[in-house]
Structures are given as structure tokens and as C-alpha cells.
Design a protein around this motif. Structure first.
Motif, mmCIF file in Angstrom:
data_model
loop_
_atom_site.group_PDB
_atom_site.id
_atom_site.type_symbol
_atom_site.label_atom_id
_atom_site.label_comp_id
_atom_site.label_asym_id
_atom_site.label_seq_id
_atom_site.Cartn_x
_atom_site.Cartn_y
_atom_site.Cartn_z
ATOM 1 N N UNK A 111 51.022 4.382 1.691
ATOM 2 C CA UNK A 111 50.255 3.500 2.561
ATOM 3 C C UNK A 111 49.066 2.906 1.821
ATOM 4 N N UNK A 112 48.449 3.711 0.958
ATOM 5 C CA UNK A 112 47.338 3.192 0.161
ATOM 6 C C UNK A 112 47.837 2.173 -0.856
ATOM 7 N N UNK A 113 49.114 2.282 -1.262
ATOM 8 C CA UNK A 113 49.715 1.270 -2.131
ATOM 9 C C UNK A 113 49.693 -0.087 -1.432
ATOM 10 N N UNK A 114 50.067 -0.083 -0.163
ATOM 11 C CA UNK A 114 50.193 -1.342 0.569
ATOM 12 C C UNK A 114 48.848 -2.059 0.699
ATOM 13 N N UNK A 115 47.787 -1.269 0.852
ATOM 14 C CA UNK A 115 46.461 -1.865 1.011
ATOM 15 C C UNK A 115 45.690 -1.919 -0.311
ATOM 16 N N UNK A 116 46.334 -1.436 -1.391
ATOM 17 C CA UNK A 116 45.722 -1.387 -2.727
ATOM 18 C C UNK A 116 44.405 -0.598 -2.711
ATOM 19 N N UNK A 117 44.397 0.483 -1.934
ATOM 20 C CA UNK A 117 43.209 1.336 -1.853
ATOM 21 C C UNK A 117 43.460 2.719 -2.456
ATOM 22 N N UNK A 118 44.493 2.832 -3.271
ATOM 23 C CA UNK A 118 44.846 4.133 -3.815
ATOM 24 C C UNK A 118 43.709 4.703 -4.661
ATOM 25 N N UNK A 119 42.908 3.843 -5.295
ATOM 26 C CA UNK A 119 41.814 4.336 -6.117
ATOM 27 C C UNK A 119 40.663 4.870 -5.276
ATOM 28 N N UNK A 120 40.702 4.604 -3.988
ATOM 29 C CA UNK A 120 39.674 5.138 -3.106
ATOM 30 C C UNK A 120 39.928 6.610 -2.777
ATOM 31 N N UNK A 121 41.141 7.088 -3.052
ATOM 32 C CA UNK A 121 41.448 8.488 -2.799
ATOM 33 C C UNK A 121 40.601 9.347 -3.737
ATOM 34 N N UNK A 122 39.826 10.277 -3.201
ATOM 35 C CA UNK A 122 38.796 10.957 -3.994
ATOM 36 C C UNK A 122 39.277 12.111 -4.848
ATOM 37 N N UNK A 123 40.541 12.513 -4.755
ATOM 38 C CA UNK A 123 40.935 13.766 -5.389
ATOM 39 C C UNK A 123 41.751 13.595 -6.672
ATOM 40 N N UNK A 124 41.560 12.484 -7.387
ATOM 41 C CA UNK A 124 42.143 12.406 -8.723
ATOM 42 C C UNK A 124 41.449 13.460 -9.575
ATOM 43 N N UNK A 125 42.175 14.488 -9.959
ATOM 44 C CA UNK A 125 41.551 15.678 -10.522
ATOM 45 C C UNK A 125 41.160 15.486 -11.979
ATOM 46 N N UNK A 126 39.920 15.808 -12.320
ATOM 47 C CA UNK A 126 39.453 15.710 -13.699
ATOM 48 C C UNK A 126 40.106 16.771 -14.573
ATOM 49 N N UNK A 127 40.650 17.796 -13.955
ATOM 50 C CA UNK A 127 41.334 18.830 -14.726
ATOM 51 C C UNK A 127 42.569 18.326 -15.431
#
Length: 347
Positions: free
Chosen positions: A230-246
Motif C-alpha cells: 500500500x505504501x508502494x501505491x502512495x510512494x510513502x514506503x520511505x516514511x516507514x520508520x523501521x528500516x533497521x540500521x542493523x
């Protein structure tokens, strides 16, 4: 007169031989059978001077016949050339190459420097990361609707409007216009804009995020796959906060002591990326000074490994045929393939 005639005939024969050799050089390359692991070969070489190929895909039929699909564009794009096109090519080994579509490309701005024009071309290549989507025997693709003005300084994060099309692979029939809904269905790649791309792994375990200077990963368990799509459709996938730095790729990227310049983050310029079907291995290219090659990253072992040691090799695409696994990729005006060996040998 007889001597002159003989000389003329010799010259004529020589020209025929030279032309024949040149023509054979431009023909698609003969593709051998299975390659041994670690070997590579040329699949196709462009017949157009100064053409750059990019974003290769491979369709494998149920009877293991291969079809290579890729984009091509001649550079530089002359500002006075109002008829410039980016082409979608279809190549079945042993047959002539077929042009699926020719898409208008906006000419360069004549007041720009060569460096600015080069940036524009690079952005065009990057924006097409999610183009050429394969689904069964169908190729889905889009054309960008060009505008009369483009300022690469301010429009880096600008996305062109698109028109969507579908083409039956191998048919050589005219493409049919479709819509974004059908294009997005099962397409696990997203080009947010020129400098940021995203891909969901086939098993849904991870989502990889590439901003050129790093590739970070989102554990899909932090969100449902539906939420990510769904975030793909709105191009907001980068707003998802849990891209893990690990799992930041740059953390595990090796440095080369033999390089004259230090291998730090600014020299790591990530480009194309493609997932292994098991979802735990990511293939990617890098054009940074110290890292230019095609690599793989095993998220389980946190191991980074160089595969194709050619600095111009970009846009890897994974496929399997008869129990063997390969990477298709492009290198300037050639489509090539690299053997990864038997299936499961990379694990």
C-alpha cells in the motif's frame, strides 16, 4: 587497363570481407549452453554506435527457452534531436532482436554543461528501475510523458507522469495500453524518484531501500506485506520508520587497501538490485570508485561477496534454467550473463 581492373577487383573483394567482418561483429552473440560457476559471456551486443543498454530482464518459458528484454538509449542525447528514443528490446538467442516499443526521450538542454547532461541521463536510467515488469508471458512497462523543461538541480525527486502498456512476450505484436493497477500488481519494485528505489524480497522477509549511498533493510515482520504494498501505491514506503540500521549494507561492505583513495561511504554508489528467490540474498551493483562491480549480500551470514569484477557491469537480474542459476546484467552496449552454479550452491 587489365592491371587496373585487377586492382579494383582486389579492393572490392577486400571491402566485402571487411564489411562482412564488421557486420558479424554487430550480430547478436551466440550463447552457449550451461556455464560453469563463475564464468560469464556476452549474450547480445548493440549494433548502434554509442548506445547504452540498461535494466535487463529475463523471461524463462516452461520449456526453458530464454527471452532477454532490456532498454537501450544512444548517448549523448543531442539538444537539437527532437526524434530521440529509448527503445525496449526483445532478444531470443538465435533470432533477430525485436524492438517492442520506441519511447520518446526529451532532448538535453543545450545550455547545460556536459556534466549536467550526464546527470540527466543517469537519472533517466535510475528512474526506470521499476520498469519492464514480467508477469507470466507478459511484459508490463511504462512510458514517461516528457515535459518541455527539466532542471536536474531541482527535479531530482521529480517523477514524470506515465502511460502503461502490456506486451505478450515473443509475439512481436503491438503492445496494448493498460493501467497502473495492472502494472503494479505483483511488481515488487518501486522507483520513488531518480535517487531512491525499493524492492520487496520474493518471500516477503525483507524490503530493501536504496538511496545510492547505502542499502538498508526493513524486516517485513515489522509490517504486513499489504501495508508495504500500500505504501508502494502512495510512494510513502520511505516514511516507514523501521528500516533497521542493523542491516545497513555499508556496515558490512569491505574496503580495499590497494585503492589510492579511501573507501568510505561517499565512494559507495549503489545502483540496481535484485533478490534471490529465497529472499535472503540480494544482488546489486555499485559504481563507486572503490567498489565498482556486481556483488551479493547474504542477510543471514552478513557476508558481502564480489561476483562480476567488471567496473561497468550494472543492473543484475537473477534467473534459473535447467537447475542452474544465473545473473543477467548489462555492461555498456552489451547484455551478459554470469553463472552462479547449480541451484542452492550460493547458500
Amino acid at each position: 587497363m587489365k592491371k587496373n581492373q585487377i586492382v579494383i577487383k582486389i579492393i572490392a573483394v577486400w571491402l566485402i570481407i571487411v564489411q562482412s567482418l564488421y557486420a558479424s561483429h554487430l550480430k547478436p552473440q551466440a550463447v552457449s549452453g550451461a556455464l560453469e560457476a563463475g564464468n560469464k559471456e556476452v549474450v547480445y551486443r548493440s549494433a548502434l554506435p554509442d548506445e547504452v543498454l540498461f535494466q535487463v530482464r529475463v523471461s524463462v518459458s516452461p520449456d526453458d527457452h530464454l527471452t532477454y528484454l532490456f532498454l537501450g538509449s544512444v548517448i549523448p542525447i543531442d539538444s537539437a534531436d527532437t526524434g530521440h528514443y529509448m527503445r525496449i528490446y526483445e532478444y531470443i538467442p538465435g533470432k533477430k532482436v525485436h524492438i517492442v516499443d520506441s519511447m520518446p526521450v526529451m532532448p538535453f538542454n543545450s545550455i547545460w554543461t556536459m556534466e549536467e547532461n550526464g546527470v540527466y541521463f543517469e537519472h533517466m536510467l535510475l528512474r526506470n528501475y521499476d520498469n519492464l515488469h514480467l508477469s507470466g508471458d507478459t511484459l508490463f512497462y511504462y512510458q514517461e510523458i516528457t515535459y518541455p523543461e527539466y532542471d536536474h538541480q531541482t527535479d531530482v525527486k521529480f517523477t514524470y507522469d506515465r502511460e502503461y502498456f502490456m506486451y505478450v512476450i515473443g509475439s512481436e505484436q503491438n503492445p496494448i495500453q493498460t493501467d497502473e493497477v495492472r502494472f503494479r500488481k505483483s511488481n515488487r519494485r518501486l522507483s520513488v524518484h531518480s535517487l531512491e528505489n525499493v524492492a520487496i524480497s520474493p518471500n516477503g522477509n525483507y524490503t530493501s531501500r536504496n538511496n545510492m549511498y547505502n542499502i538498508s533493510f526493513l524486516l517485513t515482520s515489522d509490517y504486513t506485506e499489504d501495508e508495504i504494498m500500500q505504501s508502494f501505491k502512495t510512494k510513502e514506503v520511505f516514511a516507514l520508520p523501521k528500516f533497521t540500521t542493523g542491516y545497513d549494507l555499508i556496515t558490512y561492505f569491505p574496503g580495499f587497501e590497494e585503492m589510492e583513495q579511501p573507501c568510505n561511504d561517499e565512494y559507495a554508489l549503489f545502483g540496481g538490485m535484485d533478490w534471490h528467490p529465497d529472499g535472503d540474498v540480494l544482488f546489486f551493483d555499485n559504481s563507486g570508485i572503490c567498489y565498482a562491480c556486481i556483488w551479493m549480500f547474504d542477510l543471514k551470514s552478513k557476508e558481502v561477496k564480489k561476483l562480476v569484477a567488471d567496473h561497468e557491469a550494472i543492473h543484475p537480474f537473477y534467473y534459473e534454467k535447467k537447475g542452474q542459476q544465473y545473473l543477467a546484467y548489462v555492461q555498456e552496449n552489451e547484455v551478459r550473463r554470469y553463472s552462479l552454479g547449480p541451484i542452492n550452491s550460493q547458500k
